[in-house]
Scaffold this motif. Structure first.
Motif, PDB file in Angstrom:
ATOM      1  N   LEU A  26      47.705  33.309  34.993  1.00 31.74           N
ATOM      2  CA  LEU A  26      47.262  34.293  35.984  1.00 31.74           C
ATOM      3  C   LEU A  26      45.906  33.873  36.532  1.00 31.74           C
ATOM      4  N   LEU A  27      45.684  34.087  37.839  1.00 34.33           N
ATOM      5  CA  LEU A  27      44.422  33.722  38.473  1.00 34.33           C
ATOM      6  C   LEU A  27      43.619  34.931  38.924  1.00 34.33           C
ATOM      7  N   SER A  28      44.171  36.120  38.790  1.00 32.41           N
ATOM      8  CA  SER A  28      43.489  37.336  39.204  1.00 32.41           C
ATOM      9  C   SER A  28      43.815  38.447  38.216  1.00 32.41           C
ATOM     10  N   GLU A  29      42.814  39.256  37.908  1.00 33.52           N
ATOM     11  CA  GLU A  29      43.034  40.375  36.986  1.00 33.52           C
ATOM     12  C   GLU A  29      43.802  41.506  37.651  1.00 33.52           C
ATOM     13  N   GLU A  30      43.630  41.657  38.950  1.00 30.55           N
ATOM     14  CA  GLU A  30      44.244  42.770  39.673  1.00 30.55           C
ATOM     15  C   GLU A  30      45.438  42.310  40.497  1.00 30.55           C
ATOM     16  N   PRO A  31      46.630  42.738  40.146  1.00 34.76           N
ATOM     17  CA  PRO A  31      47.785  42.383  40.974  1.00 34.76           C
ATOM     18  C   PRO A  31      47.833  43.242  42.233  1.00 34.76           C
ATOM     19  N   LEU A  32      48.524  42.754  43.223  1.00 33.69           N
ATOM     20  CA  LEU A  32      48.826  43.545  44.413  1.00 33.69           C
ATOM     21  C   LEU A  32      50.080  44.351  44.079  1.00 33.69           C
ATOM     22  N   GLU A  80      70.347  48.951  49.579  1.00 32.22           N
ATOM     23  CA  GLU A  80      69.697  48.572  48.330  1.00 32.22           C
ATOM     24  C   GLU A  80      68.497  49.476  48.083  1.00 32.22           C
ATOM     25  N   ALA A  81      68.212  49.715  46.839  1.00 33.59           N
ATOM     26  CA  ALA A  81      67.074  50.555  46.472  1.00 33.59           C
ATOM     27  C   ALA A  81      65.757  49.859  46.822  1.00 33.59           C
ATOM     28  N   VAL A  82      64.778  50.660  47.141  1.00 31.75           N
ATOM     29  CA  VAL A  82      63.413  50.159  47.297  1.00 31.75           C
ATOM     30  C   VAL A  82      62.889  49.896  45.890  1.00 31.75           C
ATOM     31  N   LYS A  83      62.248  48.749  45.684  1.00 27.37           N
ATOM     32  CA  LYS A  83      61.762  48.394  44.358  1.00 27.37           C
ATOM     33  C   LYS A  83      60.243  48.351  44.336  1.00 27.37           C
ATOM     34  N   PHE A  84      59.682  48.811  43.211  1.00 26.49           N
ATOM     35  CA  PHE A  84      58.260  48.652  42.972  1.00 26.49           C
ATOM     36  C   PHE A  84      58.035  47.197  42.597  1.00 26.49           C
ATOM     37  N   ALA A  85      57.003  46.586  43.160  1.00 23.07           N
ATOM     38  CA  ALA A  85      56.734  45.175  42.904  1.00 23.07           C
ATOM     39  C   ALA A  85      55.255  44.954  42.636  1.00 23.07           C
ATOM     40  N   ILE A  86      54.995  43.882  41.893  1.00 23.42           N
ATOM     41  CA  ILE A  86      53.627  43.416  41.739  1.00 23.42           C
ATOM     42  C   ILE A  86      53.615  41.938  42.109  1.00 23.42           C
ATOM     43  N   ALA A  87      52.526  41.518  42.728  1.00 23.29           N
ATOM     44  CA  ALA A  87      52.357  40.110  43.071  1.00 23.29           C
ATOM     45  C   ALA A  87      50.963  39.694  42.623  1.00 23.29           C
ATOM     46  N   VAL A  88      50.876  38.482  42.113  1.00 22.51           N
ATOM     47  CA  VAL A  88      49.606  37.978  41.617  1.00 22.51           C
ATOM     48  C   VAL A  88      49.579  36.463  41.830  1.00 22.51           C
ATOM     49  N   PRO A  89      48.405  35.915  42.178  1.00 26.44           N
ATOM     50  CA  PRO A  89      48.324  34.460  42.263  1.00 26.44           C
ATOM     51  C   PRO A  89      48.356  33.855  40.858  1.00 26.44           C
ATOM     52  N   VAL A  90      49.089  32.771  40.723  1.00 23.92           N
ATOM     53  CA  VAL A  90      49.217  32.079  39.444  1.00 23.92           C
ATOM     54  C   VAL A  90      49.053  30.580  39.657  1.00 23.92           C
ATOM     55  N   TYR A  91      48.732  29.910  38.584  1.00 19.81           N
ATOM     56  CA  TYR A  91      48.724  28.442  38.569  1.00 19.81           C
ATOM     57  C   TYR A  91      49.977  28.018  37.828  1.00 19.81           C
ATOM     58  N   ASN A  92      50.877  27.326  38.510  1.00 19.52           N
ATOM     59  CA  ASN A  92      52.115  26.847  37.914  1.00 19.52           C
ATOM     60  C   ASN A  92      51.822  25.478  37.303  1.00 19.52           C
ATOM     61  N   HIS A  93      51.871  25.392  35.990  1.00 19.42           N
ATOM     62  CA  HIS A  93      51.559  24.131  35.310  1.00 19.42           C
ATOM     63  C   HIS A  93      52.561  23.035  35.656  1.00 19.42           C
ATOM     64  N   GLU A  94      53.801  23.398  35.947  1.00 23.01           N
ATOM     65  CA  GLU A  94      54.835  22.416  36.267  1.00 23.01           C
ATOM     66  C   GLU A  94      54.559  21.724  37.600  1.00 23.01           C
ATOM     67  N   THR A  95      54.135  22.507  38.594  1.00 26.20           N
ATOM     68  CA  THR A  95      53.883  21.942  39.927  1.00 26.20           C
ATOM     69  C   THR A  95      52.429  21.552  40.132  1.00 26.20           C
ATOM     70  N   GLY A  96      51.520  22.064  39.283  1.00 25.48           N
ATOM     71  CA  GLY A  96      50.098  21.800  39.444  1.00 25.48           C
ATOM     72  C   GLY A  96      49.521  22.485  40.671  1.00 25.48           C
ATOM     73  N   ALA A  97      50.107  23.615  41.058  1.00 28.09           N
ATOM     74  CA  ALA A  97      49.698  24.284  42.293  1.00 28.09           C
ATOM     75  C   ALA A  97      49.558  25.786  42.096  1.00 28.09           C
ATOM     76  N   VAL A  98      48.764  26.392  42.990  1.00 25.36           N
ATOM     77  CA  VAL A  98      48.653  27.844  43.051  1.00 25.36           C
ATOM     78  C   VAL A  98      49.903  28.367  43.754  1.00 25.36           C
ATOM     79  N   ASP A 123      41.790  39.549  27.641  1.00 25.88           N
ATOM     80  CA  ASP A 123      41.481  38.752  28.823  1.00 25.88           C
ATOM     81  C   ASP A 123      42.721  37.930  29.186  1.00 25.88           C
ATOM     82  N   LEU A 124      43.575  38.508  30.015  1.00 26.81           N
ATOM     83  CA  LEU A 124      44.834  37.845  30.378  1.00 26.81           C
ATOM     84  C   LEU A 124      44.616  36.539  31.141  1.00 26.81           C
ATOM     85  N   LEU A 125      43.429  36.363  31.736  1.00 22.69           N
ATOM     86  CA  LEU A 125      43.153  35.147  32.495  1.00 22.69           C
ATOM     87  C   LEU A 125      42.851  33.953  31.580  1.00 22.69           C
ATOM     88  N   SER A 126      42.687  34.190  30.298  1.00 26.50           N
ATOM     89  CA  SER A 126      42.396  33.110  29.357  1.00 26.50           C
ATOM     90  C   SER A 126      43.649  32.529  28.710  1.00 26.50           C
TER      91      SER A 126
END
Length: 184
Positions: A26-32, A80-98, A123-126
């Motif tokens: 995870l790269l941010s503590e606060e998800p959208l 289709e039902a409306v769904k609650f979602a969260i989005a957060v920036p992450v670092y994907n170790h496989e691709t080496g990208a945000v 500290d989820l960012l650790s």
């Protein structure tokens, strides 16, 4: 590929192959947090429509306009039902990208919430996370587990996140149908 990397800078849990997993940080503590439903155009193309609050059917119709209709459920009897979602920036170790991890799956949301309640993971960012998938269709099950971050990965993660932010990354663009990685 076992990971859930997809085009456009998204880490999509549904794209992980059954029996596969992906490791990310995870790269941010606060998800959208938002609500999402899918619209289908007359040409068959689909796109997500996102709302900051739980939308009414009228809100959805207005946002989709004349070019899109709400996608129907599996048996075609209702939208289709409306769904609650969260989005957060992450670092994907496989691709080496945000990438952007967008989660509508309630089981994954619950697992993140449970991990966040454990004092050791305050500290989820650790920590890194491994998201796994078993099964397909309606019998899909996801697993999420925190794992220690490899010391060598921290520098690459920090560089990728700094570069993305300097390039103007803004996750809030998702709410306007935009790309978080670049301004419209």
């Amino acid at each position: 590929m076992s990971g859930g990397s997809g085009g456009g800078g998204y880490l999509n849990p549904s794209k992980i192959q059954s029996g596969g997993s992906v490791r990310f940080a995870l790269l941010s503590e606060e998800p959208l947090c938002f609500y999402e439903c899918w619209g289908e155009a007359t040409d068959g193309s689909v796109r997500p429509f996102r709302f900051s609050d739980d939308p009414s059917p009228a809100d959805i119709e207005q946002e989709m306009g004349p070019d899109y209709n709400r996608r129907m459920n599996r048996d075609g009897t209702a939208p289709e039902a409306v769904k609650f979602a969260i989005a957060v920036p992450v670092y994907n170790h496989e691709t080496g990208a945000v990438q952007v991890l967008s989660i509508t799956q309630k089981s994954i949301q619950r697992e993140f919430d449970q991990v966040s309640q454990i004092e050791d993971y305050e500290d989820l960012l650790s920590w890194d996370f491994v998201l796994g998938k078993e099964g397909t269709g309606l019998s899909t099950e996801y697993s999420l587990r925190p794992v220690p971050r490899k010391a060598a990965a921290q520098k690459a993660l920090e560089k990728a996140w700094t570069d993305a932010q300097e390039d103007g990354f803004d996750i809030n663009r998702l709410l306007m149908g935009g790309n978080p990685f670049k301004e419209a």
